[in-house]
Structures are given as structure tokens and as C-alpha cells.
Design an enzyme around this catalytic site. Structure first.
Site, PDB file in Angstrom:
ATOM      1  CE  LYS A  67      -1.599   2.774   3.055  1.00 17.31           C
ATOM      2  NZ  LYS A  67      -1.600   4.063   2.279  1.00 17.31           N
TER       3      LYS A  67
ATOM      4  N   GLY B 243      -4.828   2.921  -1.320  1.00 17.78           N
ATOM      5  CA  GLY B 243      -5.839   3.208  -0.321  1.00 17.78           C
ATOM      6  C   GLY B 243      -5.293   4.027   0.823  1.00 17.78           C
ATOM      7  CG  ASP B 244      -8.172   5.523   3.552  1.00 20.03           C
ATOM      8  OD1 ASP B 244      -8.279   4.296   3.799  1.00 20.03           O
ATOM      9  OD2 ASP B 244      -9.158   6.281   3.474  1.00 20.03           O
ATOM     10  N   GLY B 245      -5.047   4.696   5.260  1.00 16.64           N
ATOM     11  CA  GLY B 245      -4.721   3.895   6.430  1.00 16.64           C
ATOM     12  C   GLY B 245      -5.901   3.121   6.995  1.00 16.64           C
ATOM     13  N   PRO B 246      -7.024   3.801   7.269  1.00 17.18           N
ATOM     14  CG  PRO B 246      -8.374   5.458   8.199  1.00 17.18           C
ATOM     15  CD  PRO B 246      -7.218   5.268   7.260  1.00 17.18           C
TER      16      PRO B 246
ATOM     17  CB  VAL C 205      -5.749  -0.186   2.119  1.00 17.38           C
ATOM     18  CG1 VAL C 205      -4.679  -1.167   1.660  1.00 17.38           C
ATOM     19  CG2 VAL C 205      -6.853  -0.103   1.072  1.00 17.38           C
ATOM     20  N   GLY C 206      -4.616   0.102   5.044  1.00 21.65           N
ATOM     21  CA  GLY C 206      -3.507  -0.123   5.964  1.00 21.65           C
ATOM     22  C   GLY C 206      -3.896  -0.969   7.160  1.00 21.65           C
TER      23      GLY C 206
ATOM     24  CD  GLU D  88      12.747   5.240   8.332  1.00 16.34           C
ATOM     25  OE1 GLU D  88      12.648   6.198   9.149  1.00 16.34           O
ATOM     26  OE2 GLU D  88      12.621   5.362   7.114  1.00 16.34           O
TER      27      GLU D  88
ATOM     28  CB  CYS E  58      12.544  10.037   8.723  1.00 13.82           C
ATOM     29  SG  CYS E  58      13.306   8.845   7.615  1.00 13.82           S
TER      30      CYS E  58
ATOM     31  CD  GLU F  33       9.888  13.375  11.818  1.00 13.60           C
ATOM     32  OE1 GLU F  33      10.805  12.896  11.132  1.00 13.60           O
ATOM     33  OE2 GLU F  33       8.861  12.738  12.126  1.00 13.60           O
TER      34      GLU F  33
END
Length: 476
Positions: A170, A201-204, A206-207, A245, A279, A380
Site C-alpha cells: 500500500k 488506499g488510505d490507512g483506515p 487498506v492499511g 522506520e 526522517c 519532528e
């Protein structure tokens, strides 16, 4: 408007189970230029099933076969570099010079480096009468970010293929187009069906489905610490391996023995590269207090020399926009917070640079006289913002450098012997001494809330292996 409305599952481009689309914005123009489909749990189920079906055969392929596959993919990226660079520039705002010089070559380099590592790797070792055997972990789920999109995909896909794993990717829904091109390259390279699958997709949607899936043996995630926690929580009930990561707030210690002009000026430029969206960016610069005034003048000049330009027109060294509107607003809020908390604004500041009235362009910003407890020294920022923190002596610098929840990277500038000693004291996963160049064979990953596990090189490859002990393999 370019359309990428299909997913890649079991070796073919297929329509989503439930049609739903998302328009992709160019951060330099704030205009939509492409559209993708957004997947669901049903699409994830199909992709994972394909990967699970493909695993038994692919896990038994030869080292030479997999190494040649990786080299074909690297060659395919090379052949389509202009197209890939343009996609990355349009989707996340990287200047074309950076996309061509670093964004695409970094991804290509991981495939080539992993092929070389694979050919020399020893999967079996006899210890006495016991055979230690390393085998692929199984089906892997990958969630990748928007800041170095192809690079972060390659860091996961290349070692997974090398190990003999199968996978579902994803990519970031903010920067998905480079992943679509890479998928075409992998198909043309002859990656067997089911080995590599892609669901946008998005986190909710597919992630989470990927992270919690009982037939996924490992999750590898790159992104924010907040999102990494959610991935780990979703993965916990099925006790799968999780490699992360995550964020960073990396210290850059300028020792009194350093060439101040080179160390401070170079540190500013390195911080601003990719518009500060790395990062491992050296975002906290520590300078001995007696050298502060000179260092501030150098940092101011360096920051003001950084040009902000449209990605397609940018000259080497220039930066482009922040990659999306939400991140732009976060950067602006933190700049305002730095001013309110009493840090000295040396260069830049809030708002767009002169000449820009749209696009997510931020001003190259430097704060001085920062204390390590200020918000801009703790959080960050992920934008072109450097904080300068004075220290009394080296012990004080190291103590403040390690006073963070993060531990991804660190930087030390100064006389070689002294710099090495300081490098050993910094609690972080990768340290650069005196401007060392990246090394794709060196492990990359962090301590603390910067994650767990490693990417790059042999250590990154071993994340995708399980260890089996066969006792009595050899008669006593």
C-alpha cells in the site's frame, strides 16, 4: 487528468471490489492532476490470498533467479527514469533535479545492491551437529510514505524478493504514481504472478486491513510514529513481525575542532534538501556557545542562499514545496510556535516565500538560541526548519543530543578521532561523521520511538528471514 483506477493483484490489473476514487494533488500548483482508486478490506483479502498462493513456489526459487529478477527491475527503473522522476516531482513536489539525481537513483540502487548481497549470502551454517537455516518469513505487508516514495518502496520490496517472500504494497495515497510505474516495471521484468501485489488506499481502509490480516506474516511500515503505533496495535493480535522506520529529530553536533564554515553551512544545506522532508534530516544543530555568533551568521547566509522554485524549473540545490497541505500547515504552526516560545528567528519565518501566492511553499527557516525543551526542538517538523542549540562542552552536547524520544540518525563534525568518540556516544541507529555519504550496504533504522528493525544492506535483508535450527542434521 491521468487515471490509475486499477490495482495489481495476482499478476494482472484488476478493478477494485467497490469503486471509490481519490484525486491526486500537485503540491506546487494545488491542482489535481491524477486520479486513483481507493481500496477496501475486500481488495486486501484478494491481494493477500494471491500472495499466500504464490509463496510456496516462489520461496523455493534459486538465489540466481531472484538476483536476476532484482537486476531486471533495476534496469527497468533506469530505462524509465525520466517518467519516474516526473511522476515523483508531480506527486510530492521534489524538484526535477533532485528527482533525477537522488529520488529515482536511490530506489534503483537498493534493487541493485540487494541483488549483490543476495548472491553472496549464506542461508545455511553448520554448527556442530546442528544446521542453522534461514528461510523467507512468508507474506509481507508494506505501507510506504510520500517523502522518498520510490526509495522507501525499494527498501522493502527488494529484500523481500531476495529472501523469497511474497508481498502486498500500500503506497502513500498522496504519492502513489511512482508505485504504479514500478509495478509495470516489475510485471515486465517477469515477477511471477502473486509475488507482488499493489492495492492503493488510505490507512483506515487498506492499511489497517493489511496490518491485522491473519495471513500476513510480517508488516513493514515507514511513516510517522503515531501511525506506526496504530500498525503495531493492529498487528499484535496475530503476533506477526513488525518492522518500523518512524520519525526522527536528529542531532548534528558541531565540535569546536570542526571547520565551522563548512560544518554549519553544510548542515543547513543538508537539512533543507528535499524541503526538509527526510526522517533522518539533521534538524537540531548543536554549536559550542563561544562559537554561536559566528555559527548563526553562517547559518543565516546558508539558509538565505537556498532558492525556492517551481519543481520543473528548479536549479540544482533549490527546494520545492512541502508535499501536501496538511503537512504545510503543520510546518507553519510549528514556526509560529518557535517564535512564541522565544527562539530567535535568524532566517525565513512563517508564510510563503516572496513571489509565491499558491502552492505549499515554505521559507527556509533557521531558529537560534533554542533550548532543548522547546517544542521546535522536541517535535519532528518535517519541513525546511533548522534549530540551533548552544552547548557548554561536549558532554553537554551529547546529553542534549540523546535527550529525545527519537533515535534514527546523528551527525558529528570535527577532528576525526574526537568525532568518532562522540559518534559512539549518540543513541541513534545511523551516524554520519564529517559529511559521510550514504552507504546502501549499511543498516538504516532507529532507536526508541524511531522504530525497530533495520532496512538497507544485509541487515535489512535479514528482516525478511526466519531462523530454523535442524538438530541432528549431521551425525555426531
Amino acid at each position: 487528468m491521468k487515471e490509475y483506477k486499477q490495482f495489481y493483484i495476482d499478476g494482472a490489473w484488476v478493478d477494485p471490489v467497490e469503486p471509490r476514487t481519490l484525486e491526486i494533488e500537485n503540491p506546487a500548483t494545488e491542482e489535481n492532476f491524477a486520479v486513483i482508486s481507493i481500496g477496501s478490506k475486500a481488495d486486501v483479502d484478494k491481494a493477500v490470498a494471491a500472495a499466500r498462493k504464490a509463496f510456496p513456489a516462489f520461496s523455493q526459487t534459486s538465489v540466481e533467479y531472484r538476483a536476476e529478477l532484482l537486476e531486471k527491475i533495476a534496469a527497468g527503473i533506469q530505462a524509465r527514469m525520466p517518467e519516474m522522476a516526473e511522476a515523483i516531482s508531480n506527486e510530492m513536489g521534489a524538484p526535477m533535479w533532485l528527482a533525477n539525481a537522488a529520488q529515482v537513483p536511490a530506489g534503483m540502487g537498493h534493487f541493485a545492491t540487494t541483488a549483490a548481497i543476495l548472491r553472496d549470502y549464506q542461508f545455511e551454517e553448520l554448527k556442530g551437529t546442528t544446521l542453522l537455516r534461514k528461510e523467507p518469513i512468508g507474506v509481507c505487508g508494506f505501507i510506504t510514505p510520500w517523502n522518498w516514495p520510490l526509495n522507501q518502496i525499494a527498501c522493502k520490496v527488494a529484500p523481500a524478493i531476495a529472501a523469497g517472500c511474497t508481498m502486498v504494497l500500500k503506497p502513500s495515497e498522496i504519492a502513489p504514481l511512482d508505485a504504479m510505474i514500478l509495478t509495470e516495471i516489475m510485471h515486465e521484468a517477469g515477477v511471477p504472478k502473486g509475488v507482488f501485489n499493489l492495492v492503493n488506499g488510505d490507512g483506515p481502509g487498506v492499511g489497517s486491513a493489511l496490518s491485522s490480516h491473519p495471513d500476513v506474516d510480517m508488516m513493514s511500515f515507514t511513516g510517522s510514529t503515531r501511525a506506526g503505533v496504530l500498525v503495531a496495535q493492529a498487528a499484535a493480535p496475530t503476533v506477526k513481525r513488525v518492522a518500523q522506520e518512524l520519525g526522527g529529530k536528529s542531532p548534528n553536533i558541531i565540535l569546536p575542532s570542526a571547520d565551522l564554515e563548512k560544518a554549519v553551512g553544510g548542515g543547513v544545506i543538508q537539512m533543507m534538501t528535499n524541503t526538509g522532508q527526510s526522517c533522518n534530516a539533521p534538524s537540531r544543530m548543536f554549536v559550542q556557545k563561544d562559537q554561536q555568533d559566528k555559527a548563526i551568521a553562517i547559518a543565516k547566509a546558508a539558509a538565505e542562499s537556498v532558492k525556492v522554485m517551481m519543481p520543473g524549473e528548479a536549479s540544482p540545490g533549490a527546494i520545492g514545496p512541502i508535499s501536501n497541505g496538511n503537512q504545510y500547515q503543520k510546518v507553519q504552526n510549528l514556526i509560529e510556535t518557535g517564535i512564541k516560545e522565544g527562539a530567535t528567528l535568524v532566517a525565513g519565518g512563517p508564510g510563503r516565500p516572496e513571489g509565491f501566492n499558491k502552492g505549499y511553499f515554505a521559507r527556509p527557516t533557521v531558529f537560534a538560541n533554542v533550548t532543548n525543551d522547546m517544542t521546535i526542538a522536541r517535535e519532528e517538523i518535517f519541513g525546511p526548519v533548522l534549530v540551533m542549540i548552544p552547548y557548554e562542552d561536549v558532554d553537554d552536547a551529547v546529553e542534549m543530543a540523546n535527550d529525545t524520544v527519537y533515535g534514527l540518525a546523528g551527525y558529528v563534525q570535527g577532528a576525526e578521532d574526537e568525532a568518532r568518540k562522540v559518534a559512539n556516544r549518540i543513541r541513534a541507529g545511523q551516524i554520519q561523521v564529517n559529511g559521510a555519504r550514504p552507504d546502501f550496504t549499511a543498516p538504516f533504522g532507529g532507536y526508541g520511538q524511531s522504530g525497530n528493525g533495520r532496512e538497507w544492506g544485509e541487515h535489512g535483508f535479514e528482516e525478511f528471514l526466519e531462523v530454523k535450527a535442524v538438530m541432528g542434521y549431521k551425525a555426531a
